[in-house]
Design a protein around this motif. Structure first.
Motif, PDB file in Angstrom:
ATOM      1  N   SER A   4      -1.304  12.374 -11.941  1.00 46.54           N
ATOM      2  CA  SER A   4      -0.609  11.382 -12.761  1.00 46.54           C
ATOM      3  C   SER A   4      -0.340  10.149 -11.916  1.00 46.54           C
ATOM      4  O   SER A   4      -0.016  10.254 -10.736  1.00 46.54           O
ATOM      5  CB  SER A   4       0.720  11.941 -13.256  1.00 46.54           C
ATOM      6  OG  SER A   4       0.480  12.943 -14.200  1.00 46.54           O
ATOM      7  N   LYS A   5      -0.484   8.977 -12.556  1.00 47.85           N
ATOM      8  CA  LYS A   5      -0.283   7.735 -11.821  1.00 47.85           C
ATOM      9  C   LYS A   5       1.061   7.121 -12.208  1.00 47.85           C
ATOM     10  O   LYS A   5       1.361   6.936 -13.383  1.00 47.85           O
ATOM     11  CB  LYS A   5      -1.418   6.771 -12.152  1.00 47.85           C
ATOM     12  CG  LYS A   5      -1.565   5.662 -11.153  1.00 47.85           C
ATOM     13  CD  LYS A   5      -2.828   4.874 -11.450  1.00 47.85           C
ATOM     14  CE  LYS A   5      -2.892   3.616 -10.593  1.00 47.85           C
ATOM     15  NZ  LYS A   5      -3.928   2.696 -11.074  1.00 47.85           N
ATOM     16  N   LEU A   6       1.871   6.862 -11.185  1.00 47.35           N
ATOM     17  CA  LEU A   6       3.230   6.365 -11.416  1.00 47.35           C
ATOM     18  C   LEU A   6       3.421   4.969 -10.825  1.00 47.35           C
ATOM     19  O   LEU A   6       2.762   4.614  -9.853  1.00 47.35           O
ATOM     20  CB  LEU A   6       4.248   7.307 -10.753  1.00 47.35           C
ATOM     21  CG  LEU A   6       4.810   8.478 -11.555  1.00 47.35           C
ATOM     22  CD1 LEU A   6       3.716   9.288 -12.203  1.00 47.35           C
ATOM     23  CD2 LEU A   6       5.657   9.364 -10.653  1.00 47.35           C
ATOM     24  N   LEU A   7       4.322   4.188 -11.414  1.00 47.44           N
ATOM     25  CA  LEU A   7       4.663   2.888 -10.851  1.00 47.44           C
ATOM     26  C   LEU A   7       6.146   2.866 -10.502  1.00 47.44           C
ATOM     27  O   LEU A   7       6.988   3.289 -11.289  1.00 47.44           O
ATOM     28  CB  LEU A   7       4.358   1.777 -11.869  1.00 47.44           C
ATOM     29  CG  LEU A   7       4.832   0.366 -11.497  1.00 47.44           C
ATOM     30  CD1 LEU A   7       4.086  -0.163 -10.276  1.00 47.44           C
ATOM     31  CD2 LEU A   7       4.653  -0.599 -12.669  1.00 47.44           C
ATOM     32  N   ILE A   8       6.447   2.399  -9.293  1.00 46.41           N
ATOM     33  CA  ILE A   8       7.857   2.265  -8.897  1.00 46.41           C
ATOM     34  C   ILE A   8       8.203   0.785  -8.841  1.00 46.41           C
ATOM     35  O   ILE A   8       7.530   0.008  -8.155  1.00 46.41           O
ATOM     36  CB  ILE A   8       8.100   2.880  -7.504  1.00 46.41           C
ATOM     37  CG1 ILE A   8       7.736   4.369  -7.513  1.00 46.41           C
ATOM     38  CG2 ILE A   8       9.554   2.690  -7.085  1.00 46.41           C
ATOM     39  CD1 ILE A   8       7.776   5.001  -6.139  1.00 46.41           C
ATOM     40  N   VAL A   9       9.200   0.364  -9.590  1.00 48.56           N
ATOM     41  CA  VAL A   9       9.686  -1.013  -9.496  1.00 48.56           C
ATOM     42  C   VAL A   9      11.118  -0.940  -8.984  1.00 48.56           C
ATOM     43  O   VAL A   9      12.037  -0.609  -9.713  1.00 48.56           O
ATOM     44  CB  VAL A   9       9.659  -1.732 -10.860  1.00 48.56           C
ATOM     45  CG1 VAL A   9       9.924  -3.214 -10.673  1.00 48.56           C
ATOM     46  CG2 VAL A   9       8.348  -1.496 -11.569  1.00 48.56           C
ATOM     47  N   GLU A  10      11.282  -1.195  -7.688  1.00 47.75           N
ATOM     48  CA  GLU A  10      12.593  -1.041  -7.044  1.00 47.75           C
ATOM     49  C   GLU A  10      12.691  -2.100  -5.965  1.00 47.75           C
ATOM     50  O   GLU A  10      11.794  -2.231  -5.146  1.00 47.75           O
ATOM     51  CB  GLU A  10      12.704   0.379  -6.465  1.00 47.75           C
ATOM     52  CG  GLU A  10      13.725   0.579  -5.364  1.00 47.75           C
ATOM     53  CD  GLU A  10      15.150   0.389  -5.829  1.00 47.75           C
ATOM     54  OE1 GLU A  10      15.574   1.111  -6.756  1.00 47.75           O
ATOM     55  OE2 GLU A  10      15.849  -0.508  -5.294  1.00 47.75           O
ATOM     56  N   ASP A  11      13.785  -2.885  -5.974  1.00 47.22           N
ATOM     57  CA  ASP A  11      13.823  -4.027  -5.057  1.00 47.22           C
ATOM     58  C   ASP A  11      14.210  -3.661  -3.633  1.00 47.22           C
ATOM     59  O   ASP A  11      13.893  -4.386  -2.710  1.00 47.22           O
ATOM     60  CB  ASP A  11      14.731  -5.135  -5.604  1.00 47.22           C
ATOM     61  CG  ASP A  11      16.186  -4.700  -5.618  1.00 47.22           C
ATOM     62  OD1 ASP A  11      16.432  -3.509  -5.871  1.00 47.22           O
ATOM     63  OD2 ASP A  11      17.065  -5.551  -5.394  1.00 47.22           O
ATOM     64  N   ASP A  12      14.902  -2.550  -3.460  1.00 43.42           N
ATOM     65  CA  ASP A  12      15.256  -2.170  -2.094  1.00 43.42           C
ATOM     66  C   ASP A  12      14.028  -1.560  -1.416  1.00 43.42           C
ATOM     67  O   ASP A  12      13.546  -0.507  -1.830  1.00 43.42           O
ATOM     68  CB  ASP A  12      16.407  -1.156  -2.106  1.00 43.42           C
ATOM     69  CG  ASP A  12      16.831  -0.779  -0.709  1.00 43.42           C
ATOM     70  OD1 ASP A  12      17.666  -1.499  -0.142  1.00 43.42           O
ATOM     71  OD2 ASP A  12      16.313   0.228  -0.178  1.00 43.42           O
ATOM     72  N   PRO A  13      13.499  -2.249  -0.363  1.00 41.18           N
ATOM     73  CA  PRO A  13      12.223  -1.788   0.211  1.00 41.18           C
ATOM     74  C   PRO A  13      12.302  -0.382   0.806  1.00 41.18           C
ATOM     75  O   PRO A  13      11.348   0.391   0.690  1.00 41.18           O
ATOM     76  CB  PRO A  13      11.899  -2.829   1.276  1.00 41.18           C
ATOM     77  CG  PRO A  13      13.157  -3.574   1.515  1.00 41.18           C
ATOM     78  CD  PRO A  13      14.008  -3.450   0.304  1.00 41.18           C
ATOM     79  N   VAL A  14      13.451  -0.065   1.393  1.00 40.51           N
ATOM     80  CA  VAL A  14      13.561   1.257   2.024  1.00 40.51           C
ATOM     81  C   VAL A  14      13.524   2.352   0.966  1.00 40.51           C
ATOM     82  O   VAL A  14      12.748   3.309   1.048  1.00 40.51           O
ATOM     83  CB  VAL A  14      14.854   1.361   2.856  1.00 40.51           C
ATOM     84  CG1 VAL A  14      14.970   2.748   3.454  1.00 40.51           C
ATOM     85  CG2 VAL A  14      14.880   0.303   3.944  1.00 40.51           C
ATOM     86  N   LEU A  15      14.354   2.175  -0.072  1.00 37.66           N
ATOM     87  CA  LEU A  15      14.397   3.165  -1.140  1.00 37.66           C
ATOM     88  C   LEU A  15      13.042   3.251  -1.827  1.00 37.66           C
ATOM     89  O   LEU A  15      12.556   4.335  -2.152  1.00 37.66           O
ATOM     90  CB  LEU A  15      15.499   2.795  -2.144  1.00 37.66           C
ATOM     91  CG  LEU A  15      15.700   3.773  -3.290  1.00 37.66           C
ATOM     92  CD1 LEU A  15      16.025   5.160  -2.780  1.00 37.66           C
ATOM     93  CD2 LEU A  15      16.826   3.288  -4.215  1.00 37.66           C
ATOM     94  N   ASN A  16      12.411   2.090  -2.000  1.00 39.48           N
ATOM     95  CA  ASN A  16      11.097   2.035  -2.624  1.00 39.48           C
ATOM     96  C   ASN A  16      10.099   2.893  -1.838  1.00 39.48           C
ATOM     97  O   ASN A  16       9.398   3.735  -2.406  1.00 39.48           O
ATOM     98  CB  ASN A  16      10.641   0.568  -2.674  1.00 39.48           C
ATOM     99  CG  ASN A  16       9.494   0.374  -3.647  1.00 39.48           C
ATOM    100  OD1 ASN A  16       8.644   1.240  -3.780  1.00 39.48           O
ATOM    101  ND2 ASN A  16       9.473  -0.765  -4.323  1.00 39.48           N
ATOM    102  N   ASP A  17      10.087   2.710  -0.515  1.00 36.53           N
ATOM    103  CA  ASP A  17       9.167   3.488   0.323  1.00 36.53           C
ATOM    104  C   ASP A  17       9.501   4.970   0.288  1.00 36.53           C
ATOM    105  O   ASP A  17       8.607   5.822   0.214  1.00 36.53           O
ATOM    106  CB  ASP A  17       9.215   2.984   1.772  1.00 36.53           C
ATOM    107  CG  ASP A  17       8.457   1.672   1.902  1.00 36.53           C
ATOM    108  OD1 ASP A  17       7.705   1.349   0.945  1.00 36.53           O
ATOM    109  OD2 ASP A  17       8.625   0.975   2.919  1.00 36.53           O
TER     110      ASP A  17
END
Lengths: 228, 450
Positions: A4-17
């Motif tokens: 499954s392909k997911l997209l993460i839209v999160e502005d905090d780079p650490v949390l995003n990673d």
């Protein structure tokens, strides 16, 4: 099976990673971005199975993004909200989010929610099941929407019936709360939501009073339910 | 609602205006009358002229009479004459005496002189009734009305009302402004951070709209200062409470950095537990702030208390396997217009608290009683109880007893504070008692709303 392909839209780079790594570990294919504009562009141009969307975003905020996205596609969306305020959650849901988690959230719970949502939105080719189940004297008829314990008719609400049906169908399998909420109550699970527990407790009482051991409907604390 | 200010205004403005109009018209009439007559002195002067003329006429000294008239005309710079009238009936009825008496050519000296009369001629009968002394009123004798009427008119109709109305307005202004001024001062002080300022007391015995405004201001001030104080307290308490788990977290992380083996295993468990506690603290604080600030009414849901209690009791049994929990519940206890999340969380917190302070092996009992309009939930523990004077304070956020109840060092935390506010939000009530047999009893009363 295709990932499954997911997209993460999160502005905090650490949390995003961190989220990216977590989801890749869990076997998903993941795209990431940190602002609303990019998120909208990706979300509306690529066929994702699910989008993780933060509310506080530079550029377009999460709610506006969701509204614009919903004009063109119905990709399932889990909102990540920072404020605990109930209001924000409700706002997110009424604008077309399928589920939400609020920071700080637990990674296990997030994974369970993602899985539950994916299972609901992409039904695997369900194995043909009988409309009749029988289990140690408990007989459930899906077409008639009726259940008998030792030949005694159980008086159940539609939700209670659906609950016992799902648990009996996957007997011996631990079913997570987010999954059962999506499947039985058709909504997202939120913390302190005890609806499912209450329905289950009622089912247990009804089974017991009909002479069928209700304690076989077990609560696995912090995880979900299982019909032993 | 009474509107005393309205009545006051009506009274002062309405009655005042009517009185003023009446006064002005009275004064004006009076003054006009006063000023319309010849002064006594002038009347005497004219009578004296007439007397002299009479004397000469009686003496039949017409030459002297003519001289007198010339003198008078010269002295008064006016016109004067002695004339004879001849009033007789030519046809028809006879003239009665009345006609001769009342017949006159000029105006009597005691008559009122209207301001519109230009150069009036005055008359005084001499000798017989058909001989008259006539004199055009000398300028110096004109009544003051001719000179002063304009001024008096101005004074009465413009200056007097202006002064009076200004005085009334000023008094009204003072009456209205003094409380407003106090409110203004109070508002300014409040905005400068003096949250204890109140104004109703400064209004004295007033009970009008402005006093009501002052009361409303006071209510607002009390509510806001409560909110701010609570908020400050909550923030300071929260940061204080966060310090402990954060310190433990730091130590665990440091252990993980250096150590290996069993100590790092324990450290990881520690990290997990502390992070969980911090999460819970933050979440509870947000919920508490929300309940305190919004004072929401959570009443949109129907539920069965028995199901909810079952679930919460089952959780507690799992969480505290070494304590016993016994529940005595009826088969059903339906409640309308409630909220299971708020109530569930409240019950969970109260039961968890009871379990925590009950020594291992002892019992917590949960009893649900159905009454006519309400349900009573009694949760009794076998812990040490709470000193009587603290029974209400345990519902304050992060409240600590001086010598903390045994078992846990974290005091009451937010659990009971949250529980009380959540129960309030669904229209219920919770009270803490010490049991005779020892231990704490929490009694929750919930409306059935059926």
């Amino acid at each position: 099976m295709k990932k499954s392909k997911l997209l993460i839209v999160e502005d905090d780079p650490v949390l995003n990673d961190q989220l990216g790594a977590l989801l890749r570990d869990a076997g998903f294919e993941v795209d990431q971005c940190t602002d609303g504009n990019k998120g909208l562009e990706l979300g509306s141009s690529q066929p994702y199975q699910l989008i993780l969307l933060d509310v506080m975003l530079p550029g377009i905020d999460g709610f506006s993004l969701l509204r614009m996205l919903r004009k063109t596609c119905q990709t399932p969306v889990i909102m990540i909200t920072a404020k605990g305020a109930e209001e924000e959650r409700i706002k997110g849901l009424s604008q077309g989010a399928d589920d939400y988690v609020s920071k700080p959230f637990n990674t296990t719970e997030l994974l369970l929610r993602i899985e539950a949502l994916l299972r609901r939105t992409q039904p695997e080719s369900a194995p043909a099941v009988d409309s009749l189940l029988s289990l140690d004297g408990l007989e459930i008829d899906r077409l008639q929407q009726s259940a008998f314990a030792h030949k005694q008719l159980l008086d159940m609400t539609p939700i209670e019936f659906k609950l016992i049906w799902v648990l009996a169908l996957q007997q011996g399998e631990l079913l997570s709360k987010p999954y059962l909420y999506q499947l039985v109550l058709n909504r997202a699970y939120s913390s302190y939501d005890r609806s499912l527990d209450m329905h289950l407790s009622r089912v247990r009482r009804k089974l017991n009073s009909a002479g069928w051991d209700g304690s076989r409907l077990q609560t696995v604390h912090g995880k979900g339910y299982i019909l032993a | 609602m009474k509107r005393s200010l309205l009545w006051k205004l009506c009274l002062v403005v309405g009655v005042g205006a009517v009185l003023l109009l009446y006064l002005v018209s009275q004064l004006s009439t009076r003054a006009q009358e006063q000023m319309s007559y010849l002064s006594d002195e002038h009347q005497q002067q004219l009578s004296a002229y007439a007397q002299s003329a009479q004397q000469l006429y009686v003496d039949n000294d017409l030459e002297q009479l003519a001289q007198l008239m010339r003198d008078i005309q010269q002295r008064e710079d006016s016109w004067a004459a002695v004339v004879k009238s001849d009033l007789q009936s030519i046809a028809g009825g006879e003239l009665s005496n009345k006609f001769y008496q009342s017949y006159g050519i000029g105006r009597g000296i005691q008559w009122k002189l209207h301001s519109w009369l230009v150069k009036p001629v005055m008359e005084i009968d001499i000798a017989e009734r058909n001989v008259h002394f006539l004199i055009q009123l000398p300028d110096r004798m004109r009544p003051s009305i001719f000179q002063y009427m304009g001024f008096t008119h101005l004074l009465l109709h413009l200056v007097l009302p202006l002064i009076l109305l200004t005085a009334i307005s000023f008094m009204l202004y003072l009456h209205i402004n003094s409380p407003l001024r106090q409110l203004q001062i109070a508002t300014r002080q409040f905005s400068e951070g003096r949250f204890d300022v109140r104004v109703r007391g400064l209004m004295g015995k007033r009970t009008d709209e402005l006093a009501e405004l002052a009361s409303t201001f006071d209510q607002m001030a009390a509510r806001i200062s409560d909110l701010i104080t609570n908020q400050r307290q909550l923030i300071s308490d929260l940061s204080h409470e966060l310090r402990t788990p954060l310190t433990r977290l730091d130590i665990a992380v440091a252990t993980l950095k250096h150590g290996h083996g069993p100590s790092s295993e324990a450290a990881i468990t520690r990290v997990e537990r502390e992070s969980e506690e911090i999460r819970k603290l933050v979440e509870d604080t947000l919920t508490l702030a929300w309940l305190e600030n919004e004072r929401p009414s959570l009443t949109q849901e129907d539920l069965d208390l028995v199901d909810l209690l079952d679930v919460v009791v089952e959780d507690a049994r799992f969480e505290f396997p070494d304590r016993r929990i016994e529940s005595d519940l009826p088969d059903n206890a339906p409640v309308s217009h409630s909220n299971h999340r708020a109530l569930g969380q409240a019950l969970e917190n109260i039961i968890r608290n009871a379990m925590r302070y009950t020594p291992p092996g002892k019992v917590v009992s949960v009893l649900l009683e159905t009454e006519l309009n309400s349900y009573q939930i009694h949760i009794a523990d076998q812990g040490p109880g709470v000193p009587e004077q603290h029974l209400e304070k345990i519902f304050q956020p992060f409240y600590r007893l001086d010598s903390a109840r045994s078992g846990d060092s974290s005091g009451f935390g937010l659990g009971l504070a949250l529980a009380q506010r959540q129960i309030t939000a669904i229209g219920g009530e919770v009270v803490a008692y010490n049991r005779q047999a020892g231990g704490l009893l929490m009694s929750i009363s919930l409306p059935r709303n059926t």
